[in-house]
Design a protein around this motif. Structure first.
Motif, short mmCIF file in Angstrom:
data_model
loop_
_atom_site.label_atom_id
_atom_site.label_comp_id
_atom_site.label_asym_id
_atom_site.label_seq_id
_atom_site.Cartn_x
_atom_site.Cartn_y
_atom_site.Cartn_z
N PRO A 87 0.97 -0.93 -0.19
CA PRO A 87 0.00 -0.08 -0.05
C PRO A 87 0.75 1.26 -0.06
CG PRO A 87 0.05 -0.88 1.98
CD PRO A 87 0.62 -2.08 1.23
N VAL A 88 2.07 1.20 0.64
CA VAL A 88 2.82 2.42 0.81
C VAL A 88 3.54 2.68 -0.70
CG1 VAL A 88 4.82 3.49 1.71
CG2 VAL A 88 3.40 2.03 3.20
N MET B 144 4.64 15.11 -3.18
CA MET B 144 5.98 16.19 -2.83
C MET B 144 7.25 15.91 -3.60
SD MET B 144 5.72 17.91 0.94
CE MET B 144 6.06 16.67 2.04
N ILE B 145 7.61 14.72 -3.46
CA ILE B 145 8.61 14.17 -4.27
C ILE B 145 8.74 14.34 -5.50
CG2 ILE B 145 10.35 12.15 -4.81
CD1 ILE B 145 9.98 11.28 -1.99
N TYR B 146 7.58 14.27 -6.30
CA TYR B 146 7.52 14.72 -7.82
C TYR B 146 7.65 16.08 -7.86
CZ TYR B 146 5.66 14.72 -12.37
OH TYR B 146 5.56 14.90 -13.76
N GLY C 262 0.49 9.19 -5.83
CA GLY C 262 0.84 10.62 -5.38
C GLY C 262 1.53 11.33 -6.50
N GLY C 263 2.61 10.69 -7.04
CA GLY C 263 3.44 11.29 -7.94
C GLY C 263 2.54 11.17 -9.41
N LEU C 264 1.74 10.39 -9.65
CA LEU C 264 0.81 10.30 -10.89
C LEU C 264 -0.27 11.42 -10.78
CD1 LEU C 264 -0.19 9.05 -13.56
CD2 LEU C 264 -1.42 7.46 -11.99
N ALA D 203 0.86 11.66 -0.22
CA ALA D 203 1.27 13.05 -0.20
C ALA D 203 2.80 12.98 -0.31
CB ALA D 203 1.01 13.29 1.38
N ALA D 204 3.67 11.98 0.09
CA ALA D 204 4.78 12.04 -0.06
C ALA D 204 5.36 11.70 -1.66
CB ALA D 204 5.69 10.69 0.54
#
Length: 275
Positions: free
Chosen positions: A85-86, A235-237, A93-95, A231-232
């Motif tokens: 799931p992570v 943000m990284i994207y 999130g990136g997508l 969310a992570a």
């Protein structure tokens, strides 16, 4: 000091706390934008260092504040394959930001209007710049809201202190973000008031995203690992697609890297030391 803030946030509940926290980060953006009332330009070396600092804070927050607790929660909800799931939430999130990046017309800082991204439009350059920073702020608001929502579930790994630490870190890195919108506008001839207005408007989305993030976690406990890692990933994207490339367009790349290291260290200390 932290204990007082914790007690207040506990009384307010997750949604009001998330709203207050993201209003604070919005005001920090406004504080950064207010520099246009005193200066018309800022050295590129300083600008790149601040952008690097922003990237460092966001990467550290993604790991220490979001991915690590997401993995901890997933062990209880999905024993045996807690990584799944992570990993899924992170990629989603990136997508999500990728799709917004392709659809929403916007222009990155220090790029010419011909390099604007998203659906072609005749919008003014200042509007495109504002939308770029607004896109940047969505995952920050989500992250803060989700952490306050997580703390409300009274789980061992989630504390109000960690949410407060993230709020402080995001607030600090929003200072250069406000400058990043306001200063180019001022340098290109916009009035001080217009430059300030656009600079602080870029963070208005954070309170909205913060409330959505808190509500999503509070009312859907089982999606917690997905939500935090989402969310992570967002943000990284943003850091890899937007922040880092902007620091590499001039000769001050070393200063940008040092700023990144400083931002990462500060966020790590805040999260580990306070949380």
């Amino acid at each position: 000091m932290i204990e007082t803030i914790e007690a207040w946030a506990f009384e307010q509940g997750p949604v009001k706390s998330a709203l207050t926290a993201t209003i604070f980060t919005w005001l920090m953006t406004a504080l950064g934008a207010s520099i246009v009332f005193f200066f018309k330009t800022i050295r590129r070396s300083v600008f790149d260092t601040m952008l690097g600092f922003t990237g460092g804070v966001m990467i550290a927050a993604s790991f220490w504040s979001l991915l690590t607790p997401a993995l901890d929660y997933a062990k209880d909800i999905h024993p045996g394959f807690h990584w799944a799931p992570v990993a899924g939430g992170f990629l989603l999130g990136g997508l999500f930001i990728f799709l917004l990046d392709r659809l929403l017309p916007h222009l990155h800082i220090n790029f010419s209007k011909s390099e604007s991204e998203g659906i072609p439009t005749n919008w003014h350059k200042s509007t495109l710049l504002l939308l770029a920073i607004t896109l940047h702020n969505i995952p920050e608001g989500l992250a803060i809201g989700m952490l306050f929502g997580t703390a409300a579930l009274n789980l061992d790994q989630a504390t109000l202190t960690a949410a407060i630490a993230l709020t402080i870190g995001i607030g600090i890195q929003n200072l250069p973000e406000g400058m990043a919108v306001a200063m180019p506008l001022r340098r290109n001839g916009a009035s001080r008031s217009k430059s300030f207005m656009f600079g602080q408007l870029s963070a208005m989305v954070e309170p909205v995203a913060g409330v959505i993030g808190a509500l999503a976690v509070v009312y859907m406990k089982n999606v917690l690992p997905y939500a935090l890692s989402f969310a992570a990933g967002a943000m990284i994207y943003v850091v890899v697609e937007e922040v880092i490339p902007e620091t590499q367009r001039d000769k001050y790349t070393d200063l940008a890297v040092l700023g990144f290291m400083l931002g990462f260290t500060l966020m790590m200390v805040l999260d580990v030391g306070l949380g």
